[in-house]
Structures are given as C-alpha cells and as structure tokens.
Design a protein around this motif. Sequence first.
Motif, PDB file in Angstrom:
ATOM      1  N   ILE A   8      30.268  28.663  85.919  1.00 21.18           N
ATOM      2  CA  ILE A   8      28.947  28.143  85.555  1.00 21.18           C
ATOM      3  C   ILE A   8      28.031  29.343  85.320  1.00 21.18           C
ATOM      4  O   ILE A   8      27.631  30.033  86.261  1.00 21.18           O
ATOM      5  N   LYS A  16      22.106  26.810  88.701  1.00 17.70           N
ATOM      6  CA  LYS A  16      23.535  27.127  88.830  1.00 17.70           C
ATOM      7  C   LYS A  16      23.992  27.109  90.288  1.00 17.70           C
ATOM      8  O   LYS A  16      25.043  26.586  90.604  1.00 17.70           O
ATOM      9  N   SER A  20      26.693  24.590  91.564  1.00 19.62           N
ATOM     10  CA  SER A  20      27.997  25.192  91.907  1.00 19.62           C
ATOM     11  C   SER A  20      28.383  24.879  93.344  1.00 19.62           C
ATOM     12  O   SER A  20      29.533  24.540  93.630  1.00 19.62           O
ATOM     13  N   ASP A 126      29.732  31.287  89.844  1.00 17.67           N
ATOM     14  CA  ASP A 126      28.412  31.159  89.221  1.00 17.67           C
ATOM     15  C   ASP A 126      27.820  32.529  88.895  1.00 17.67           C
ATOM     16  O   ASP A 126      27.944  33.457  89.681  1.00 17.67           O
TER      17      ASP A 126
END
Length: 218
Positions: A8, A16, A20, A126
Amino acid sequence: MSIPVLTIDGPSGAGKGTVSRAVAKKLGWNYLDSGSIYRALAIALQKQTINLADELAIATVAQSMALEFDCGEEFLVKLDGVNITDQLALESTGNIASIIAAFPEVRRVLVQKQRNFKQLPGLVADGRDMGTVIFPEAEIKVFLTASAAKRAGRRYKQLIEKGIDANLYTIIKEIEERDRRDMERKTAPLVMASDAFYIDSSEMTINSVIEEVLNLIH
Ligand code: DC
C-alpha cells in the motif's frame, strides 16, 4: 513456499497506516510500516551531531541502528532498546525523514531491512516504494491517495487527539512540501506502480477503504 505480499503506497496522510494495520490484523499477516524506519533514522540522527547533508554518515547510522517492532495491540517501536513510538509521530520527525529518504545510499542500506519483513503467512507493506522497488513481485498493489486538504485535515485531527499541538495551515503547507520532495526525488520516488489499484479516499470512510482492499485480496 511463496509468501503473499500486499503493498500500500501513497502520499503522507492518505490513511495507509490505519488501512494497512487493519488489513494485516484481519488476515493475520505481518506488517511493515516502512515510513517508521525512515522516521527512526531521523530520531537516531537527532541524538548525534550529524550534518543532514552528509549522505555517507547518515547511511552508516542507518546501517547500524537496531530497530525492534512490536505489532501487537499497540504498534510499538524501539530504537537501540529505547521506546520511540511517541516521537515517531511528530511532524518534525516526518519532515526530517522525508529529507534523508532522498539519499540513494540511505535507501540502499535499508532495502534488506525492509525485505526481511516478508515472512509467512504474508505481509502488508506500507510506504512510498513498496510496490515499485522493495516488493515489485507483490501479488496485490494499492496506491492510496486523497486530496492534500483532506489529508492535512485528518493529520490535524490525529495530532490533536494525541494531545500534540498543531496548526492546520502549517500542516497543509508541510504536506504539500513533503509530497513534492517525495515525488520529485531521483531515487525511488513516490509513483504509482503500473500494476497497482488506485484508490482515492478523499470522500471515503476509512472502513470502506479497508473493505475495498480486503475485497481486492479475496
Ligand atoms: O509514511 P511516513 O509519513 O511515515 O513517511 C515519512 C517519510 O519517510 C516520507 O515523507 C518519505 C519517507 N519514506 C520513503 O521515502 N519511503 C518509504 N517507503 C516510506 C517513507
């Protein structure tokens, strides 16, 4: 055995981290918050007298810093044995992280530290270059973004809720400056991977973003 990876990527404050963590928890997968590695390096540098323009000295600190992550109920990070979780969230830490993250040698020494997170049963990673540089082989890639104004508003709310003093106007300016720096740097700039799914969360709730990402996986 192949280990599934979901990346991500996206600009600062797009959600994010929240997405995540929620997806990793739901799937029982490991979680890599790559931004916290650059942020931890920023904190490590503040403890020493290292010039922020000295790429090799910064890369040496990056190589030797000992980081421990605890992704249990609360996300906890230790640098050389000391809990730095609260300091990680500061805007000043994020801004220094963005400056030093532009150095190719710094990024190079951090590649393997990040790849080590790829372990069974799977990984949610992420950051900015997860799908393009660190895990180009990832099965599912997401590029999560939102307008700068929305991202600044969310960041402001998060900081205020944590009891950290914040100014919305300054945050918008800093977010725009950080976007520019992260997108324009020569090494591993923030760009969407050609095989990533694009999600604009400006008008979405965080729960609907989480649901959309889980749907992509299923
Ligand atoms: O995601 P974050 O705000 O915690 O990241 C802080 C800074 O670290 C970000 O502005 C740029 C840098 N970073 C990066 O260059 N590459 C990553 N994969 C993650 C973060």
